[in-house]
Design an enzyme around this catalytic site. Structure first.
Site: not given
Ligand code: XIL
Length: 383
Positions: A163, A268
């Site tokens: 990001e 994701e």
């Molecule tokens: C999220 C997790 O799923 C949660 O448990 C945590 O509280 C916050 O982060 N993008 C990413 C991930 O790259 O690491 C994030 O994961 C979701 C958005």
């Protein structure tokens, strides 16, 4: 005589404990054995994975662990490798959970992902307070070097930077950018590569369907390639919803990124079925929409998911996977962000305390219609 009966009692107690333990384990997970396996159909196309949370890693959620081991050939740690957990205070590393995570992958011969080395979110307090360039530089170098070296030859692929771009394609003014300048991304990739030359290195972000943001990432990849800096793939986070982004937009991401000579990864994937706060797209974890908490309009499926939405979700997953299959030569991995609905981060983001249904397994660990749709699609493709 007394001794004999004591021994007998001990053996009896041992048997009762042992039998009830294995019975409980079988009881919990045996119903999962009849579910057809995604990896059986998709492994020949791309790695197929899931993000696993701390409960799975520590063996506290055996049903999810069983699903992971039987359905997927790749794992990503949902939180356990993030800076705030791995290095909570300066130069003091805590690898306990991360070691367990890696051991699950090694034991099951899985493609093991490291998430994430450099990200502005989920940083420990001490990192957020750093003000000098040299201090930041020292921590940046030592964190990447220590973590990657520890898992050299074990963690196959790293999300090196997460990001780093704004939606307009400019670089986000994160603490790394502000103190280290705009070449911190290249630096992170070089450090990761030096620590484990064989590791597969990924840049990861959301909203890559947005042309301007994708443009920024494309410029960065081209720049790195022209300087001979190793980057193997671009990770598309894919926190999507039932109608958004469009299939055309997703296809354009695949085409534009693969043209750069790097792989596309969907790192994701989850599909929210809930309404989003109107101004929100993407996955900026720090956005706060607390004003919507408790608003019934924002949480319409509190009791259960209507059949019509269940069907929509299955169709959406199927359409997306049709596209993935069509371009499987360009895609090296598809990872779901979680295993079952109850534990999805989307129950608490962007609005806390909602009931969402974004994954392939329901709150009772049953395979949903979306899972069946993907199995059906995979089996046609394997014919
Ligand atoms: C999220 C997790 O799923 C949660 O448990 C945590 O509280 C916050 O982060 N993008 C990413 C991930 O790259 O690491 C994030 O994961 C979701 C958005």
């Amino acid at each position: 005589m007394k001794k004999k009966s004591n021994n007998f009692n001990l053996i009896l107690i041992f048997c009762i404990v042992f039998c009830s333990f294995s019975f409980a384990n079988n009881l919990n997970t045996s119903f999962l054995d009849s579910i057809d396996s995604l990896k059986k159909y998709y492994i020949s196309l791309f790695n197929i994975g899931a993000a696993i949370n701390k409960d799975i890693i520590l063996g506290l959620d055996m049903e999810s662990k069983h699903i992971v081991e039987s359905q997927f050939n790749s794992i990503t740690p949902e939180n356990s490798l993030k800076w705030m957990f791995i290095q909570p205070s300066p130069n003091s590393f805590n690898f306990k959970d991360a070691d367990k995570y890696v051991n699950i992958g090694l034991k099951n011969n899985m493609h093991i992902v490291g998430h994430v080395l450099v990200w502005h979110s989920q940083l420990p307090d001490f990192m957020q307070k750093i003000e000098s360039k040299s201090e930041m530089n020292n921590h940046f170098e030592s964190h990447i070097n220590t973590v990657v070296s520890r898992y050299k030859g074990k963690i196959d692929a790293w999300d090196v930077v997460n990001e780093a771009f704004n939606d307009d394609g400019s670089l986000r003014e994160s603490i790394f950018y502000n103190l280290l300048g705009n070449n911190y991304i290249e630096k992170a990739f070089k450090l990761a590569h030096d620590a484990d030359p064989k590791a597969y290195l990924i840049y990861n972000d959301y909203n890559l369907y947005k042309t301007k943001k994708r443009g920024g990432v494309i410029r960065m990849v081209k720049g790195m390639k022209s300087k001979g800096i190793k980057i193997d793939g671009v990770g598309v986070q894919a926190h999507w919803s039932l109608n958004h982004p469009s299939l055309d937009e997703i296809e354009q991401i695949i085409l534009d990124i693969s043209k750069l000579g790097v792989d596309v990864l969907f790192t994701e994937l989850d599909i929210s079925v809930l309404p989003n706060p109107w101004e929100l797209v993407g996955a900026e974890v720090n956005q706060n929409f607390s004003k919507f908490e408790g608003d019934p309009k924002m949480n319409p499926y509190k009791e259960k998911l209507p059949k019509s939405i269940q069907n929509k979700l299955a169709k959406r997953y199927k359409d997306i996977f049709k596209l993935f299959i069509k371009h499987s030569d360009k895609i090296s991995r598809v990872t779901f962000w979680g295993v079952m609905d109850k534990h999805s981060w989307l129950n608490d983001w962007p609005i806390k305390g909602r009931i969402n249904y974004p994954l392939l397994f329901d709150r009772k660990y049953q395979a949903k219609k979306a899972h069946k749709a993907l199995i059906e699609l995979g089996s046609i493709n394997n014919d």
